[in-house]
Design a protein around this motif. Structure first.
Motif, short mmCIF file in Angstrom:
data_model
loop_
_atom_site.label_atom_id
_atom_site.label_comp_id
_atom_site.label_asym_id
_atom_site.label_seq_id
_atom_site.Cartn_x
_atom_site.Cartn_y
_atom_site.Cartn_z
N SER A 200 14.18 3.19 1.44
CA SER A 200 13.87 2.14 0.47
C SER A 200 13.71 2.73 -0.92
CB SER A 200 12.56 1.44 0.87
OG SER A 200 12.05 0.66 -0.20
N PRO A 201 14.20 2.06 -1.96
CA PRO A 201 13.99 2.54 -3.34
C PRO A 201 12.51 2.68 -3.69
CG PRO A 201 15.52 0.68 -3.28
CD PRO A 201 14.94 0.78 -1.93
N GLY B 192 -0.27 3.22 -5.15
CA GLY B 192 -1.23 2.44 -5.93
C GLY B 192 -0.55 1.42 -6.82
N TYR B 193 0.59 1.78 -7.40
CA TYR B 193 1.32 0.81 -8.23
C TYR B 193 1.88 -0.31 -7.36
CZ TYR B 193 5.08 -1.54 -10.58
OH TYR B 193 5.90 -2.53 -11.06
N LYS B 194 2.42 0.04 -6.17
CA LYS B 194 3.00 -0.99 -5.31
C LYS B 194 1.94 -1.99 -4.87
CE LYS B 194 4.94 2.20 -2.67
NZ LYS B 194 5.74 2.84 -1.60
N LEU C 87 7.46 -5.96 1.67
CA LEU C 87 8.44 -4.99 2.16
C LEU C 87 8.45 -3.72 1.31
CD1 LEU C 87 11.14 -5.13 0.10
CD2 LEU C 87 11.36 -7.33 1.22
N ILE C 88 7.91 -3.78 0.08
CA ILE C 88 7.92 -2.60 -0.78
C ILE C 88 6.97 -1.51 -0.25
CG2 ILE C 88 8.50 -4.00 -2.78
CD1 ILE C 88 5.70 -3.62 -3.84
N LEU C 89 6.10 -1.85 0.69
CA LEU C 89 5.20 -0.86 1.28
C LEU C 89 5.87 -0.07 2.40
CD1 LEU C 89 1.91 -2.99 1.57
CD2 LEU C 89 2.54 -1.38 -0.24
#
Length: 313
Positions: free
Chosen positions: A238-239, A246-248, A263-265
């Motif tokens: 994943s990109p 912490g930003y996510k 899904l970004i995690l």
């Protein structure tokens, strides 16, 4: 469900991105060409998220650390560190707070302080938020006045982890309003609970409701309940693995509707995901799917009508 169906229409509206030539970053370094899948060799950083309609996010770096993110309508997120851990995030710009797919006209600024516990795990985020709004015109004026402070809010985000796996288990949010000359009155809560398949997030259950009394805060019966589920993960990269956790997490907390981005995690990419309003009499999931494109280093470069542009690190 209004925000869900608007989101589907938005996705359907993206057809294809126009032909692009090789791009350069602000330092003149070559970026990933959107027309091929060769990618970059060696260490990389995520530089941009784009769609056929324009740039969704641009990531700027100080050395190896992302320190600024520019998003819709030139909204700016500044990221500060203590060593390699995020200590503070400041945002100023516009958000889609009502989930209708459009940025609100009210401008927002917030400051988030990050607190860590054992094993350097992020356990608490405290936020002070200011909402600015243009008051309606006062006759004989016909135009709204300048933006003025409309509300001062306080948020407390409490993160809990599984003792055995150290995976994020839940995030509880408490929102209050600052009262001049008095204590903060907390009025709303929400809780997101995370389920995993391997290291990937497979489900997020999100409930929201009123806080019925303070000191300590007492949560009332939930008035909203949504389930976000992610299926058919690939084995590629994943990109978002290139961004600090912490930003996510801060990105997910920007609005109450951002849980759809959970899904970004995950280290991999789900080929399908769904959202279900569990408060309606007969819940019907709304399902989205995609076919991913990857580069030779197995990083995902396209999915759900978004393109991911990298730069050498």
């Amino acid at each position: 469900m209004k925000q869900i169906f608007y989101f589907i229409l938005l996705i359907a509206g993206f057809s294809s991105i126009h032909s692009c030539k090789n791009l350069l970053d602000e330092d003149g370094n070559p970026l990933l060409d959107l027309n091929n899948t060769e990618g970059l060799s060696g260490p990389r950083a995520l530089y941009k998220e784009v769609t056929a309609k324009g740039t969704l996010a641009e990531y700027q770096y100080s050395g190896l650390l992302v320190n600024r993110v520019i998003t819709d309508s030139a909204s700016i997120t500044d990221i500060m560190y203590s060593g390699d851990r995020i200590s503070q995030i400041n945002f100023r710009g516009f958000l889609d707070l009502d989930g209708n797919g459009k940025l609100d006209k009210d401008s927002i600024s917030y400051e988030r302080q990050f607190n860590y516990g054992n094993n350097s795990q992020l356990t608490l985020i405290s936020e002070t938020r200011s909402v600015f709004r243009r008051p309606p015109p006062v006759p004989p004026a016909t135009k709204p006045g300048p933006q003025t402070l409309f509300a001062s809010e306080k948020y407390i985000y409490t993160l809990k982890y599984n003792a055995a796996t150290s995976k994020l288990e839940s995030i509880t949010t408490e929102r209050g309003e600052e009262v001049k000359g008095g204590p903060i009155k907390y009025t709303d809560y929400s809780k997101a609970e995370y389920t995993y398949v391997g290291d990937n997030v497979s489900k997020v259950l999100k409930i929201s409701g009123p806080i019925t009394s303070n000191n300590p805060n007492v949560f009332g019966a939930p008035t909203e309940k949504y389930a976000y589920e992610y299926y058919a993960y690939d084995q590629q990269i994943s990109p978002f693995t290139l961004l600090p956790k912490g930003y996510k997490i801060s990105r997910l907390l920007a609005t109450k509707n951002n849980d759809k981005e959970s899904l970004i995690l995950s280290p991999n990419n789900p080929k399908r995901w769904s959202v279900t309003d569990l408060t309606v009499p007969i819940p019907v999931p709304v399902v989205m799917s995609t076919n991913y494109v990857y580069d030779l280093q197995t990083y995902m470069t396209k999915g759900y009508d978004k393109y991911y542009i990298y730069k050498p690190q």
